[in-house]
Design a protein around this motif. Structure first.
Motif, PDB file in Angstrom:
ATOM      1  N   GLN A   3       0.748  -1.199  -0.009  1.00 41.70           N
ATOM      2  CA  GLN A   3       0.006   0.003  -0.195  1.00 41.70           C
ATOM      3  C   GLN A   3       0.797   1.292  -0.161  1.00 41.70           C
ATOM      4  O   GLN A   3       1.726   1.557   1.215  1.00 41.70           O
ATOM      5  CB  GLN A   3      -0.906   0.249   1.286  1.00 41.70           C
ATOM      6  CG  GLN A   3      -1.862   1.316   1.311  1.00 41.70           C
ATOM      7  CD  GLN A   3      -2.479   1.568   2.612  1.00 41.70           C
ATOM      8  OE1 GLN A   3      -2.205   0.646   3.642  1.00 41.70           O
ATOM      9  NE2 GLN A   3      -3.189   2.176   2.686  1.00 41.70           N
ATOM     10  N   ARG A   4       0.735   1.913  -0.972  1.00 43.33           N
ATOM     11  CA  ARG A   4       1.556   3.277  -1.112  1.00 43.33           C
ATOM     12  C   ARG A   4       0.632   4.513  -0.735  1.00 43.33           C
ATOM     13  O   ARG A   4      -0.260   4.639  -1.375  1.00 43.33           O
ATOM     14  CB  ARG A   4       2.184   3.122  -2.600  1.00 43.33           C
ATOM     15  CG  ARG A   4       3.099   1.966  -3.174  1.00 43.33           C
ATOM     16  CD  ARG A   4       3.370   2.204  -4.251  1.00 43.33           C
ATOM     17  NE  ARG A   4       3.894   0.860  -4.922  1.00 43.33           N
ATOM     18  CZ  ARG A   4       5.126   0.426  -4.550  1.00 43.33           C
ATOM     19  NH1 ARG A   4       6.140   1.053  -3.866  1.00 43.33           N
ATOM     20  NH2 ARG A   4       5.486  -0.984  -5.410  1.00 43.33           N
ATOM     21  N   VAL A   5       1.337   5.262   0.143  1.00 46.47           N
ATOM     22  CA  VAL A   5       0.540   6.280   0.721  1.00 46.47           C
ATOM     23  C   VAL A   5       1.026   7.840   0.469  1.00 46.47           C
ATOM     24  O   VAL A   5       2.332   7.846   0.646  1.00 46.47           O
ATOM     25  CB  VAL A   5       0.643   6.173   2.158  1.00 46.47           C
ATOM     26  CG1 VAL A   5      -0.444   7.236   2.871  1.00 46.47           C
ATOM     27  CG2 VAL A   5      -0.056   4.734   2.724  1.00 46.47           C
ATOM     28  N   THR A   6       0.339   8.588  -0.316  1.00 43.15           N
ATOM     29  CA  THR A   6       0.466   9.786  -0.620  1.00 43.15           C
ATOM     30  C   THR A   6      -0.282  10.665   0.375  1.00 43.15           C
ATOM     31  O   THR A   6      -1.442  10.441   0.297  1.00 43.15           O
ATOM     32  CB  THR A   6       0.515  10.354  -1.983  1.00 43.15           C
ATOM     33  OG1 THR A   6       1.350   9.549  -2.676  1.00 43.15           O
ATOM     34  CG2 THR A   6       0.862  11.999  -1.958  1.00 43.15           C
ATOM     35  N   VAL A   7       0.272  11.366   1.326  1.00 41.18           N
ATOM     36  CA  VAL A   7      -0.371  12.138   2.638  1.00 41.18           C
ATOM     37  C   VAL A   7      -1.107  13.248   1.980  1.00 41.18           C
ATOM     38  O   VAL A   7      -0.520  14.056   1.452  1.00 41.18           O
ATOM     39  CB  VAL A   7       0.388  12.251   3.778  1.00 41.18           C
ATOM     40  CG1 VAL A   7      -0.503  13.141   4.842  1.00 41.18           C
ATOM     41  CG2 VAL A   7       1.101  10.870   4.332  1.00 41.18           C
ATOM     42  N   SER A  17       6.327   8.230  -3.054  1.00 38.93           N
ATOM     43  CA  SER A  17       5.231   8.212  -2.012  1.00 38.93           C
ATOM     44  C   SER A  17       5.627   8.676  -0.510  1.00 38.93           C
ATOM     45  O   SER A  17       7.016   8.383  -0.445  1.00 38.93           O
ATOM     46  CB  SER A  17       4.109   6.764  -1.956  1.00 38.93           C
ATOM     47  OG  SER A  17       5.433   5.825  -1.508  1.00 38.93           O
ATOM     48  N   SER A  20       5.203   3.432   2.549  1.00 38.19           N
ATOM     49  CA  SER A  20       4.858   2.439   1.951  1.00 38.19           C
ATOM     50  C   SER A  20       4.493   1.393   3.191  1.00 38.19           C
ATOM     51  O   SER A  20       5.373   1.208   3.798  1.00 38.19           O
ATOM     52  CB  SER A  20       5.785   1.752   1.100  1.00 38.19           C
ATOM     53  OG  SER A  20       6.164   2.586  -0.040  1.00 38.19           O
TER      54      SER A  20
END
Length: 137
Positions: A3-7, A17, A20
């Motif tokens: 799961q790649r997260v961009t805040v 990102s 991760s």
């Protein structure tokens, strides 16, 4: 698996990102720094950080292949460049982007440093990757 997260509340990163996340139980590979040496131990691209970055990426692909992974499964990198010039760091980052590493996009830090381990070395990349599939029996 990754799961790649961009805040949303932070400035959007330009091809990586912020974080991760990998589920527990997933196999991970922690790769030593990939360096710009050929199979004979000769420095590739003396004085040329872009050519060295290309060789580093090629070597990183080989490291990943040896553990059953690939660039698409990289979750984190540190990219070290011998330079204090943003233009040089950007030129190396363009090689990273073109390689497919940023496709995820993975979490990454781009760092300008004073020197690296081999004489004439200008680029090194460390990586953490997911190793897909079942572990060997």
């Amino acid at each position: 698996m990754i799961q790649r997260v961009t805040v949303p509340s932070l400035f959007p990163p330009p091809a990586y990102s912020h974080a991760s996340v990998v589920e527990a139980g997933t196999r991970l590979a922690f790769l030593a720094g990939s360096v710009p040496l050929d199979a004979d131990g000769e420095l590739v691209g003396p004085g040329d950080p872009v050519r060295q970055a290309e060789q580093v990426i090629d070597n990183l692909r080989e490291q990943l292949r040896a553990v059953g992974s690939d660039l698409a499964h990289v979750v984190s990198t540190d990219v070290y460049v011998v330079s204090g010039e943003p233009a040089v760091l950007s030129a190396v980052w363009e090689v990273v982007e073109a390689s497919g590493l940023s496709t995820g996009p993975h979490s990454s830090t781009l760092i300008g440093v004073a020197c690296l381990g081999y004489t004439g070395q200008l680029v090194e990349i460390t990586a953490t990757a997911v190793v897909p599939g079942e572990p060997p029996a």
